[in-house]
Scaffold this active site. Structure first.
Site, PDB file in Angstrom:
ATOM      1  N   CYS A   7       1.249  24.123 -37.817  1.00 36.64           N
ATOM      2  CA  CYS A   7       0.869  23.184 -36.765  1.00 36.64           C
ATOM      3  C   CYS A   7       2.054  22.240 -36.575  1.00 36.64           C
ATOM      4  O   CYS A   7       3.187  22.611 -36.848  1.00 36.64           O
ATOM      5  CB  CYS A   7      -0.413  22.437 -37.139  1.00 36.64           C
ATOM      6  SG  CYS A   7      -0.270  21.454 -38.648  1.00 36.64           S
ATOM      7  N   ALA A   8       1.815  21.025 -36.128  1.00 33.63           N
ATOM      8  CA  ALA A   8       2.917  20.110 -35.831  1.00 33.63           C
ATOM      9  C   ALA A   8       3.680  19.684 -37.075  1.00 33.63           C
ATOM     10  O   ALA A   8       4.877  19.399 -37.013  1.00 33.63           O
ATOM     11  CB  ALA A   8       2.388  18.878 -35.105  1.00 33.63           C
TER      12      ALA A   8
END
Length: 470
Positions: A28-29
């Site tokens: 993810c980020a």
């Protein structure tokens, strides 16, 4: 630098039990998400001592290793080159079904659908903020202009930038849902576009009373679903499942013609006459409940949300709020939820900063200071998992700071023009008369958490006692 990253990934692979213990890898980020077959083979201490690792934990059926924004993408690329990220999506889904409870799996899937479309919503929010800034009377006055002097064509151009993503939001969601649930994304796009076809009464115009819904069978109201979330999500989920079942039964020679035809025909019928009306009604109930909470008097909503939001970040279920923020923006053109949660984020940064400045440990200082900076840029996982939660009290002081900041933000009805960016970068969502207040509430949240952590939340003695106990 690439060589260093390759070495780090190799060390990580060994620390989690080798390639044979890795089912798949995604990211993810900020986190590299490793689906492991046997979590008992993970060497937690070895992982945490690897260069650039800012924390690691097992949650929702995944071993999540925090590298931070930007760095995680490079680590994922190296993992792919080493052949550990090449499991098929179906294999990953089958492995995910075995891990985590039903609620955790549902939230993870919900996030998988919405995370890919967040970047365009972020861009849209920034466009809204910039338009709000440039069209302010005070700003126009610097150039000797008034709002009446702004050309109509320029206004139209800005509307293209700010309205497109929300007008065609069902197409984005249906595309992503088909992708996640194993259908053909192109069919999802078309199904989503059907939900906002210009031939249907526009949802915004119906809401304003300018247009009337179409009535089918004498009692079913049918409208377009511009800006809606749940109808497209459910339609995408069911549509992907239906398409997969069709492909199992339709002869290969006819698959190209029959499967898309039947999928779109059946799903648009269900979407317009059943899924749409039911889910849109549910959507309105959820939105009304959210708005009621956010409008609670005396800043109560900000106090509650600002305090508890970062607790939800630990569990990973905070992605569910993407849906609420999208609905707030679609319905009201503003997002008070963002203004509250950003205080909780800044507060965790303030707590980590206090630890970093107060400790005499060079290793902890080297971890806490960059982690606090990351939090001030909107990413709290390094601060939470690497520092604050490890010593518990800094995390609690961060929660208090978030509650105080959220209370003030709610009391003064601070509202963002977009979503998904917070803390420092979040300033871009407040490029109007709110910008000073936004900065003040974030500084206040961070200052409260910093002060409480410095006075009561951390000492090197506490660190030593914790290390002895472990």
């Amino acid at each position: 630098m690439a060589a260093d990253n390759k070495k780090i990934v190799k060390e990580l692979i060994e620390a989690v039990g080798g390639k044979e213990n890795i089912a798949s890898v995604s990211h993810c980020a900020t986190r590299l998400r490793i689906m492991v077959r046997d979590k008992e083979k993970i060497d937690q201490d070895s992982v945490e001592n690897i260069d650039k690792v800012k924390g690691a934990f097992y949650n929702s059926g995944q071993y999540q290793v925090i590298f931070g924004t930007g760095t995680v993408n490079k680590m994922y690329e190296e993992a792919s080159k080493l052949g550990v990220a090449e499991s098929t999506s179906s294999e990953q889904k089958q492995e995910a079904k075995k891990q985590g409870n039903m609620f955790q799996r549902a939230i993870r899937t919900f996030g998988d659908v919405f995370v890919p479309i967040i970047p365009v919503l972020v861009a849209t929010g920034l466009f809204m903020g910039l338009r709000g800034l440039l069209l302010q009377e005070a700003v126009l006055g610097w150039f000797g202009l008034t709002p009446e002097d702004v050309p109509a064509n320029l206004i139209t151009f800005t509307q293209v930038l700010t309205d497109t993503a929300f007008a065609f939001l069902p197409a984005l969601i249906a595309w992503s849902a088909f992708r996640v649930f194993g259908g053909s994304p192109i069919i999802g796009i078309v199904l989503g576009l059907m939900l906002v076809n210009p031939s249907l009464p526009n949802a915004y115009e119906v809401g304003e009373g300018v247009a009337e819904p179409l009535t089918f069978f004498g009692f079913i109201p049918v409208i377009g679903y511009q800006g809606s979330v749940l109808p497209a999500f459910i339609a995408g989920w069911l549509g992907a499942l239906f398409e997969k079942q069709l492909r199992k039964r339709v002869p290969e020679a006819l698959d190209l013609i029959v499967t898309p035809f039947l999928t779109l025909l059946v799903m648009i019928f269900l979407s317009l006459f059943f899924i749409g009306p039911v889910m849109h009604g549910l959507e309105n109930i959820v939105l009304s409940g959210t708005v009621a909470l956010l409008e609670a008097p005396f800043g109560i909503s900000g106090l509650i949300i600002g305090f508890f939001h970062q607790v939800l970040v630990i569990t990973g279920v905070h992605h569910v709020f993407n849906f609420l923020e999208i609905q707030l923006l679609e319905q009201f053109g503003s997002n008070p939820f963002n203004a509250i949660i950003t205080c909780g984020i800044a507060a965790q940064g303030g707590a980590a900063l206090a630890v970093g400045l107060k400790t005499k440990s060079k290793k902890l200082k080297a971890l806490a200071l960059p982690s606090s900076f990351s939090a001030f840029l909107g990413i709290t996982e390094p601060a939470i998992f690497g520092v604050n939660l490890r010593y518990v009290k800094p995390f609690l002081m961060g929660l208090i700071g978030g509650g105080v900041g959220g209370f003030i933000a709610s009391l003064f009805q601070l509202e963002a023009t977009g979503m998904a960016i917070t803390a420092g970068p979040g300033i871009l969502l407040y490029l109007n008369e709110q910008i000073i207040l936004y900065i003040v509430v974030n500084l206040l949240a961070a200052a409260v958490a910093f002060t409480l952590t410095w006075l009561f939340g951390y000492s090197d003695k506490m660190k030593e006692e914790l290390e002895k106990a472990s």
